[in-house]
Scaffold this active site. Structure first.
Site, PDB file in Angstrom:
ATOM      1  N   HIS A  20       0.836  -1.196   0.000  1.00 36.63           N
ATOM      2  CA  HIS A  20       0.000   0.000   0.000  1.00 36.63           C
ATOM      3  C   HIS A  20       0.875   1.251   0.000  1.00 36.63           C
ATOM      4  CE1 HIS A  20      -3.500   2.360   2.016  1.00 36.63           C
ATOM      5  NE2 HIS A  20      -3.483   2.525   0.706  1.00 36.63           N
ATOM      6  N   ASP A  28       8.634   6.384 -20.363  1.00 40.95           N
ATOM      7  CA  ASP A  28       8.983   6.290 -21.772  1.00 40.95           C
ATOM      8  C   ASP A  28      10.454   5.933 -21.936  1.00 40.95           C
ATOM      9  OD1 ASP A  28      10.466   8.697 -21.439  1.00 40.95           O
ATOM     10  OD2 ASP A  28       8.759   9.909 -22.055  1.00 40.95           O
ATOM     11  N   ASN A 123       5.394   9.531 -18.834  1.00 39.53           N
ATOM     12  CA  ASN A 123       5.806   8.959 -17.558  1.00 39.53           C
ATOM     13  C   ASN A 123       4.624   8.990 -16.602  1.00 39.53           C
ATOM     14  OD1 ASN A 123       8.551   8.925 -18.603  1.00 39.53           O
ATOM     15  ND2 ASN A 123       8.410  11.147 -18.387  1.00 39.53           N
TER      16      ASN A 123
END
Length: 159
Positions: A20, A28, A123
């Site tokens: 968590h 990229d 990204n």
């Protein structure tokens, strides 16, 4: 032999290791991955694989409660933004400065997955969540207000 889902052993291990609030970045081909980061390099050639191949695959196996894309994505790469939102419909979708994705968020990421995508501002930070409907469905446990909306979104999503 595993015949569906994530077949790449290292990527499957990374997904299984997420806890968590851990962050997995899908980046990229040009992303400057910090030294020392857990780097999973899937890039083979230009646009192999793409975000369109990797992000939905991750969505099928990883619970994500929040995503981050660069602020620039909203104006200059709405296709990527749409892909992220459709792949994780129950998640909270946020933006960050491009510099933060390259810097402080990348530094906090547990794992960085490099695609072959030649995709501007390509990204994405995925913040791992929990399966809230299962987590809070226990005798004597009260669901906090902060999770009630998330649980409803997950149920609506059908997961």
């Amino acid at each position: 032999m595993k015949n569906r889902g994530i077949l790449n052993a290292e990527l499957a291990r990374a997904v299984a290791s997420m806890g968590h609030t851990d962050i997995m970045m899908v980046v990229d081909a040009g992303f400057p991955i910090p030294n020392g980061a857990w780097r999973i390099d899937l890039a083979i050639q230009q646009d192999l694989p793409t975000h369109e191949q990797i992000i939905p695959l991750l969505a099928s196996e990883l619970i994500v409660e929040q995503t981050f894309v660069a602020e620039d994505v909203l104006e200059y790469n709405p296709v990527l933004n749409k892909l992220v939102q459709e792949s994780f419909p129950a998640a909270e979708h946020s933006t960050a400065k491009h510099e933060d994705l390259l810097g402080s968020i990348a530094a906090r990421a547990k794992v960085i997955v490099r695609t072959g995508a030649f995709n501007p501002w390509g990204n994405v930070a995925l913040v791992s969540g929990i399966d809230a409907p299962i987590w809070f469905d226990r005798p004597g446990v009260t669901t906090p207000d902060s999770y009630k909306a998330r649980i409803e979104a997950i149920k609506k999503e059908g997961n």
